[in-house]
Design an enzyme around this catalytic site. Structure first.
Site, PDB file in Angstrom:
ATOM      1  N   HIS A   1      27.074  -5.949  32.108  1.00 25.14           N
ATOM      2  CA  HIS A   1      28.030  -5.497  32.602  1.00 25.14           C
ATOM      3  C   HIS A   1      28.294  -4.662  33.479  1.00 25.14           C
ATOM      4  CE1 HIS A   1      25.909  -1.599  30.593  1.00 25.14           C
ATOM      5  NE2 HIS A   1      26.387  -1.454  31.344  1.00 25.14           N
TER       6      HIS A   1
ATOM      7  N   ASP B   1      22.928  -8.327  27.077  1.00 27.50           N
ATOM      8  CA  ASP B   1      23.306  -7.344  28.375  1.00 27.50           C
ATOM      9  C   ASP B   1      21.887  -7.334  29.476  1.00 27.50           C
ATOM     10  OD1 ASP B   1      24.852  -5.758  29.728  1.00 27.50           O
ATOM     11  OD2 ASP B   1      24.324  -3.864  28.646  1.00 27.50           O
TER      12      ASP B   1
ATOM     13  N   SER C   1      23.312   2.281  33.782  1.00 22.80           N
ATOM     14  CA  SER C   1      23.985   1.041  33.609  1.00 22.80           C
ATOM     15  C   SER C   1      22.879   0.074  34.957  1.00 22.80           C
ATOM     16  CB  SER C   1      24.856   0.361  33.732  1.00 22.80           C
ATOM     17  OG  SER C   1      25.633   1.386  32.333  1.00 22.80           O
TER      18      SER C   1
END
Length: 488
Positions: free
Chosen positions: A215, A248, A331
């Site tokens: 992402h 992910d 992230s």
């Protein structure tokens, strides 16, 4: 059951991780090797202050999940892999970004806030400078008065030479951070329409491969722009080597990579124990090279989330939970153990918004989630080798509705497909629609998403033991996991 359910809403995460029947004793952390290198958040909509991990993704490229950063919000799990089961509606990443409403598995990710231009940001800076100047004047006046009234003070000041000789012992947070920071990068992804966000990544090998969250780079997948900046300020253009929505995980490669790259040492996430110290590195809300600490709060925590984009599929993980402060922008960054080895990839955070892994530009509340490095390493190697992910599967479609009784094989598969793939692992093992899977090996399965996350911690070809109930009777069967390539 196949780990490819799509089109269903992601159920809320269970309150507790699957409980293994026999938990192996945790291995103690080894001493820090001397000199060894060490590794919600949906994108923030344009104009929104603060950016999510990669975590600061823009609304369209919501890259962070409530648990991560482009993080889409810190909790962003990638889209569900294609297969017999359709992934449910995905919650937002833990990054600051948009995310689904209601309780969701995972955290939504938000884009980092855009840098202020001749606005409030400048004013804040000016005020800060003024305050520092005033402080300096006050300090100078105080020193002058004290000097004039010096009656033989017994205070001894450290000399400049002694201060420069301060040494941090191996194993201290300062020592680990000093070794790991040079091998982490702040990633900026921008789509062809100018939307994007900021996240984190770390050096995987000397060839210039950087590992991060899917992402975090999603905005740059179709012809967008991607850059990676090291703590020393050197910035490199980069390209996407491969990305896996379901896991992910993504791998990018630096263009004209320097020859002196130092890959971070990868640890063994299977040996991590609850209570072990953790160190997270990332760019929360765009603040690059930020270091935070905490402990492992739980293992095998079922998390499913997305970047909040309606077109995105959910990603699933059996995550490492930590209370180290993780915010949008963290992230893709490394979660380290006390020795400086990477044990996970920070991916999502739980938000107080919407009562679960929610959306919004929320910050850390001490519930962060990381993809175990053993799984991420396997995925990264597959992406570097083949350019696409390979998923383990059992070949059956399971319900993604909230449940505490197990993962039920549905009566109908996705898009009209059979609920149990003919000739697949589940079919060969004798599983049928209506069977409820309650354990995978020794791990308790309380829902479909939990089963998917557990299956994806394995590799195709692995043999597992499935415990299921049928007609009120419990049965156990062994099966060999199949494989599926790609996210489509």
């Amino acid at each position: 059951m196949s780990t490819e359910n799509e089109g269903n809403a992601v159920p809320p995460a269970p309150s507790v991780p699957p409980v293994p029947v026999a938990s192996p004793a945790a291995s103690p952390q080894g001493p820090v090797p001397d000199g060894a290198p060490t590794a919600q958040l949906p994108p923030v909509p344009p104009g929104t202050p603060g950016a999510p991990e990669h975590g600061t993704a823009q609304a369209a490229p919501a890259h962070q999940s409530p648990v991560g950063g482009h993080q889409p919000p810190a909790g962003y799990p990638g889209p569900a892999p294609e297969g017999s089961w359709p992934p449910p509606a995905a919650p937002a990443y833990g990054d600051a970004g948009s995310g689904g409403s209601g309780t969701v598995w995972g955290a939504s990710y938000q884009q980092p806030a855009p840098k202020p231009r001749n606005g409030r940001g400048g004013l804040v800076a000016a005020v800060l400078v003024a305050a520092l100047v005033a402080g300096g004047l006050g300090g100078g006046l105080g020193y002058t008065l004290a000097k004039d009234n010096d009656n033989g003070s017994t205070t001894v000041s450290a000399s400049d030479s002694s201060a420069s000789q301060v040494r941090r012992a191996p194993g201290t947070i300062a020592n680990v951070a000093a070794r790991a920071l040079p091998s982490t990068v702040t990633i900026e992804a921008e789509s062809t329409s100018g939307e994007g966000g900021t996240g984190t990544g770390f050096v995987f090998d000397k060839q210039g491969h950087i590992v991060t969250n899917n992402h975090v780079v999603a905005d740059a997948v179709d012809g967008g722009k991607l850059t990676a900046t090291f703590p020393n300020g050197k910035k490199y253009d980069a390209e996407i080597v491969g990305h896996a929505q379901g896991y992910d995980v993504a791998v990018i490669k630096l263009k004209n990579a320097p020859s002196d790259l130092n890959p971070l040492t990868l640890g063994d996430s299977d040996k991590v124990a609850v209570g072990d110290e953790t160190i997270a590195i990332g760019a929360p809300f765009g603040l690059s090279n930020t270091v935070t600490t905490g402990i492992i709060s739980a293992k095998n925590r079922p998390v499913a989330s997305s970047d909040g984009n309606s077109s995105s599929k959910a990603s699933y993980m059996s995550a490492l939970q930590t209370d180290a402060s993780i915010n949008p922008g963290n992230s893709g960054g490394p979660l380290l153990d006390a020795s400086g080895s990477v044990i996970g990839i920070n991916s999502a955070i739980q938000s107080t918004g919407s009562g679960g892994f929610g959306s919004g530009q929320s910050g850390s509340i001490g519930l962060g989630f990381a993809i175990p490095i053993n799984q991420a390493k396997y995925v990264a190697q597959q992406l570097i080798k083949n350019g696409k992910p390979v998923y383990a599967k059992i070949g059956a479609s399971v319900s993604l509705e909230e449940s505490t009784n197990g993962a039920k094989i549905t009566d109908q598969g996705a898009s009209g497909a059979a609920p149990v793939e003919s000739g697949g692992p589940a079919d060969k093992a004798g599983l049928k629609p209506g069977d409820v899977i309650t354990k995978l090996d020794d791990n308790v399965i309380d829902s479909g998403p939990t089963l998917i996350g557990e299956i994806w911690t394995h590799k195709p070809g692995d043999k597992v033991t499935i415990t299921y109930t049928r007609g009120g009777q419990e049965h156990t069967v062994d099966l060999t996991l199949g494989s599926r390539a790609g996210d489509s």
